[in-house]
Structures are given as structure tokens and as C-alpha cells.
Scaffold this motif. Structure first.
Motif, short mmCIF file in Angstrom:
data_model
loop_
_atom_site.label_atom_id
_atom_site.label_comp_id
_atom_site.label_asym_id
_atom_site.label_seq_id
_atom_site.Cartn_x
_atom_site.Cartn_y
_atom_site.Cartn_z
N PRO A 163 0.84 -1.21 0.00
CA PRO A 163 0.00 0.00 0.00
C PRO A 163 0.87 1.26 0.00
O PRO A 163 2.04 1.23 0.41
N THR A 164 0.31 2.34 -0.44
CA THR A 164 1.04 3.60 -0.55
C THR A 164 1.78 3.97 0.73
O THR A 164 2.94 4.37 0.69
N ARG A 185 5.18 2.18 1.04
CA ARG A 185 6.10 2.19 -0.10
C ARG A 185 7.43 2.88 0.20
O ARG A 185 8.40 2.70 -0.53
N GLN A 186 7.49 3.61 1.30
CA GLN A 186 8.77 4.20 1.70
C GLN A 186 9.79 3.11 2.00
O GLN A 186 10.99 3.33 1.91
N GLY A 222 9.40 3.02 -3.14
CA GLY A 222 8.29 3.51 -3.94
C GLY A 222 7.58 2.45 -4.76
O GLY A 222 6.58 2.73 -5.41
N ALA A 260 5.14 -0.42 -5.86
CA ALA A 260 3.80 -0.85 -5.49
C ALA A 260 3.70 -2.37 -5.40
O ALA A 260 2.82 -2.89 -4.72
#
Length: 93
Positions: free
Chosen positions: A8-9, A12-13, A17, A19
């Protein structure tokens, strides 16, 4: 055995980044897949599982279209090419 993990967004760190991440777990379970994910992307496992290794209650994990809580939890077996989706729970009113 290769497994695809959808990220999930908010996480993503930890994956630069990305997905989706491909992992090669040591065994055929969701738990092994999460350990392989952590090996390649340190810090992500602590956001998905608690200190006892249980799935955090505000995180949902799906194998293909099945919630792991309705299967064998983190011991849910995966087939080659399975898709594991990490989905943060949404609350509100």
C-alpha cells in the motif's frame, strides 16, 4: 517459489516507492513471505506484524482474493506465483 506482494502507498517508503515486490520465501507460507519481504526491505515487517509476530489488527492480508484471517492466518500456504496484498484497514464514520 516466487510470490508477488502488493504494497500500500503508506508502506512504499520501505520498498523504494514500488507498489509490488517479488520475493522468494524460504517456505510456502505467508509468514515466510513476510520474512523474505523484511529481508529485502527492512522495517516493513514491524508495520504489518506486532512484537509477538501476530498480524496487526489494523492490517489486512489477502492471498489472491482470500483474507488470511479466514484461512490459517500467517500459516496460510501459498502456491507458486501467489499474490499477497497488504491492505491497511479503513475506519471512520
Amino acid at each position: 517459489m516466487t510470490t508477488t506482494v502488493r504494497i500500500p502507498t503508506i508502506l512504499r517508503q520501505y520498498t523504494g516507492g514500488s507498489a509490488e515486490v517479488q520475493v522468494d520465501p524460504a517456505g510456502p507460507t505467508v509468514a515466510e513471505t513476510l520474512r523474505a519481504l523484511e529481508a529485502g526491505h527492512p522495517g516493513i515487517l514491524a508495520r504489518v506484524c506486532d512484537e509477538q509476530g501476530a498480524l496487526r489488527r489494523f492490517v489486512n492480508l489477502y492471498v489472491d482474493d482470500e483474507d488470511v484471517r479466514m484461512a490459517e492466518g500467517l500459516d496460510t500456504k501459498l502456491s507458486d506465483g501467489a499474490l499477497v496484498s497488504i491492505i491497511p484497514a479503513v475506519a471512520g464514520g
